[in-house]
Design an enzyme around this catalytic site. Structure first.
Site, mmCIF file in Angstrom:
data_model
loop_
_atom_site.group_PDB
_atom_site.id
_atom_site.type_symbol
_atom_site.label_atom_id
_atom_site.label_comp_id
_atom_site.label_asym_id
_atom_site.label_seq_id
_atom_site.Cartn_x
_atom_site.Cartn_y
_atom_site.Cartn_z
ATOM 1 N N ASP A 80 0.804 -1.226 0.000
ATOM 2 C CA ASP A 80 0.000 0.000 0.000
ATOM 3 C C ASP A 80 0.830 1.267 0.000
ATOM 4 O O ASP A 80 0.461 2.256 -0.625
ATOM 5 C CB ASP A 80 -0.956 0.009 1.204
ATOM 6 N N ASP A 83 5.416 0.291 3.488
ATOM 7 C CA ASP A 83 5.606 -0.963 4.213
ATOM 8 C C ASP A 83 5.461 -2.148 3.263
ATOM 9 O O ASP A 83 5.421 -1.988 2.050
ATOM 10 C CB ASP A 83 4.615 -1.056 5.376
ATOM 11 N N TYR A 232 -6.076 0.938 8.417
ATOM 12 C CA TYR A 232 -7.119 1.265 7.437
ATOM 13 C C TYR A 232 -8.488 0.900 7.987
ATOM 14 O O TYR A 232 -9.237 0.135 7.391
ATOM 15 C CB TYR A 232 -6.838 0.571 6.099
ATOM 16 N N GLU A 469 5.746 9.762 3.468
ATOM 17 C CA GLU A 469 5.404 8.423 2.963
ATOM 18 C C GLU A 469 4.530 8.509 1.718
ATOM 19 O O GLU A 469 3.527 9.220 1.702
ATOM 20 C CB GLU A 469 4.677 7.615 4.030
#
Length: 491
Positions: A80, A83, A232, A469
Site C-alpha cells: 500500500d 511498508d 485502514y 510516505e
C-alpha cells in the site's frame, strides 16, 4: 534577412508578452512526464513475481508464498505505501481510481494508456484471486501489519508472518467488499474492448462480490479489529462503499436494480472529503454523469449533492469548509494531506468535464461556478504538487530538480538485492537506513509523498511518515488529472 523571418528582438518581445499574459502553453510543468512517472511508481509497489518488462529494476520478486498460511495462492497485488503489507481496502480504491481515470481520460494518455492498463491489471489479477479462490470468502489482506511495522526491511527479505485475512457471511465486510466490487466493475469497462474475455470475468466477479457486500452487512473493522485498525479502519462506516459499489455496477451493467438499491440506502450525509475511507463524494460525482450527460432525472439528487460538495471545496464559496495554505494548497488533514488533494482534484476535473459536455453551470450562493472554475482549481493543485509552491519542491519523486530524497519507504531506503545481495533482517535496517540522514539509494520514481504541512513546510525526513510516505491511493487519483492536463497543454 529572409522574407517572413522575425528579428530576435521582436521574438523576445513576443515571448515576454506571452509570459506576462500567463500564456498556458508556457511555464507550466511537463504534465506528460509527470503522467508517465505517476504510473511508473506502481511498478515499485508490486508484490509477487515481477515480469520481464519491469522498469523499476532495483525491485525484485517478493511475497511469493503469500496465501500459503491459508493454503491458497494470494501472490501479486501491491504494497500500500512504505511498508510490506497488502491491505485490500486501499488497494481496491487505488484500482477503482486508476480505472476511472483511464475511462475518463484514456484518449489523452497517448503511450501511457497501456501502462495504465498494466497498473490496473496487476491489481485486478490479485483481487480476482481474493474473490474467487474460496467460496463465501473474500480475502482482504496479507501480512501482519503490527509485525511488519516493527521491521525496516526490503520486501525481498521479508520474514515477518504473512497472516491471511478474510471476510465471510459470519464475519462480514461490506466496506471492503463494496470497494472490491467497484474496482472490478470499473476495470471491466477499461478492458471491455481490448480484452473482452477478461472484462467479462471482472464483471461477473464484481457482481458476486457486490451481492456479498449487500447481503452480509457489517464493517470489516469490526470483523478484523487490529489486523486493519488503526491502519485502514473503515471510519466512515460501510454505507458509502455500498453506494460507490452499486454506482459502479450500475454504470458497468445498466441494470436498474443497482439504481434501486443505491436510492434505498439513504446515504445522504454531507461531505467535504474524498478518500480510500469515505466514497460519498466520488459516488455522487460518478452518478452525476448520468444526470448531466444523460439528462437522467432519477439521479438529480446526487447531482445536487455533488455540487454541494464542490461548494464546500471552492475557496471563494460562501459554504466552503476547506482550508488552503498560504501557497494555495488545499489542506484537509495533517496526516498525508496530499491523498485528499489528489482525490478531490480528480473530482474537480471530472465534474468539470461533465459540466463542459452538458454546458452546465451552478451556483454556490451568489457565486457562479463554471467548468473553468473547477478546472483552474484542479490545475492549481496539480501544479503545486509538481513544484509551483513556496519551497519550489516537487512532491513527486524523480520529477523536477528538487524533490524528496528521504521518503518513508522500506524498499527505496535500503540498497537493492543487486547491490547488496545479503539479507538485511528485521531490526538491521533501522540504524543504517531508517535513521540516517543520507538520501535513499533507490529512486521510487513518480511516488507522491504525504506532502507539506499547513505552513507549506516540508522537512524531507524519513522518520516523519505523515509527510514523507508515498501511497498507491495518492498516485492513483492524480493519474486522471495529469492525463487531462497532458492532453491540454503541449510540453
Amino acid at each position: 534577412m529572409r522574407k517572413g523571418a522575425s528579428s530576435p528582438c521582436l521574438l523576445f518581445l513576443f515571448f515576454f508578452t506571452l509570459v506576462l499574459l500567463g500564456c498556458p502553453s508556457l511555464g507550466h510543468p511537463n504534465y506528460k512526464d509527470a503522467l508517465a512517472k505517476s504510473l511508473l511508481f506502481f511498478q515499485g509497489q508490486r508484490s509477487g513475481r515481477l515480469p520481464a518488462g519491469q522498469q523499476m529494476t532495483w525491485r525484485s520478486n517478493s511475497g511469493l508464498s503469500d496465501g500459503s498460511l491459508a493454503h491458497v495462492d494470494l501472490t501479486g497485488g501491491y504494497y500500500d505505501a512504505g511498508d510490506n503489507v497488502k491491505f485490500n481496502f486501499p488497494m481496491a480504491f487505488s484500482t477503482t481510481m486508476l480505472s476511472w481515470g483511464t475511462l475518463e481520460y484514456g484518449k489523452r494518455m497517448g503511450p501511457q494508456l497501456q501502462n495504465s492498463r498494466a497498473a490496473i491489471r496487476w491489481a485486478t489479477d490479485y483481487l480476482i484471486k481474493c474473490a474467487t479462490t474460496t467460496p463465501n470468502t473474500l480475502y482482504v489482506g496479507v501480512g501482519d501489519p503490527t509485525a511488519d511495522h516493527k521491521c525496516w526491511e526490503r520486501p525481498e527479505d521479508m520474514d515477518t508472518v504473512r497472516t491471511v485475512y478474510s471476510v465471510s457471511p459470519r464475519n462480514p465486510g461490506s466496506d471492503v467488499a463494496g470497494e472490491t466490487a467497484a474496482a472490478l466493475a470499473a476495470a471491466s469497462m477499461v478492458f471491455r474492448k481490448v480484452d473482452p474475455k477478461y472484462s467479462r470475468l471482472l464483471l461477473a466477479t464484481a457482481k458476486k462480490v457486490m451481492q456479498f457486500a449487500m447481503q452480509y452487512r457489517g464493517a470489516y473493522s469490526d470483523s478484523l479489529g487490529s489486523a486493519v485498525c488503526p491502519f485502514y479502519c473503515s471510519y466512515s462506516g460501510y454505507k458509502d462503499e455500498l453506494l460507490w459499489g452499486a454506482a459502479w455496477l450500475w454504470r458497468a451493467t445498466n441494470d436498474a436494480s443497482y439504481l434501486n438499491f443505491l436510492q434505498s440506502l439513504g446515504a445522504n450525509d454531507a461531505s467535504d472529503i474524498f478518500s480510500w475511507d469515505n466514497k460519498l463524494a466520488g459516488a455522487r460525482v460518478l452518478l452525476s454523469r448520468r444526470a448531466l450527460i444523460g439528462n437522467d432525472k432519477r439521479v438529480e439528487s446526487f447531482k445536487q449533492q455533488a455540487e454541494d460538495f464542490m461548494c464546500r471545496i471552492l475557496p471563494n464559496s460562501p459554504s466552503s469548509s476547506t482550508s488552503y495554505t498560504q501557497g494555495g494548497l488545499m489542506f484537509k488533514l495533517a496526516q498525508s494531506n496530499l491523498q485528499y488533494v489528489t482525490s478531490i482534484t480528480f473530482l474537480l476535473s471530472t465534474y468539470a468535464k461533465y459540466m463542459t459536455a452538458s454546458k452546465h453551470t451552478f451556483n454556490c450562493g451568489s457565486v457562479r461556478v463554471s467548468s473553468a472554475t473547477l478546472r483552474n482549481l484542479a490545475k492549481q493543485q496539480v501544479d503545486y504538487i509538481l513544484g509551483e509552491n513556496p519551497l519550489k519542491m516537487s512532491y513527486m519523486v524523480g520529477f523536477g530538480a528538487n524533490f524528496p530524497k528521504r521518503i518513508h519507504h522500506r524498499g527505496a531506503s535500503i540498497p537493492s538485492k543487486a547491490s547488496h545481495p545479503e539479507a538485511i533482517g528485521c531490526d538491521s535496517g533501522f540504524q543504517s537506513f531508517f535513521y540516517t540522514s543520507n538520501p535513499n539509494p533507490n529512486i521510487l520514481t513518480g511516488a507522491i509523498v504525504g506532502g507539506p504541512n499547513q505552513n507549506d513546510g516540508f522537512p524531507d525526513d524519513r522518520t516523519d511518515y505523515s509527510h514523507s510516505e508515498p501511497a498507491t491511493y495518492i498516485n492513483a487519483a492524480i493519474v486522471g488529472p495529469l492525463a487531462y492536463l497532458a492532453g491540454s497543454y503541449s510540453s
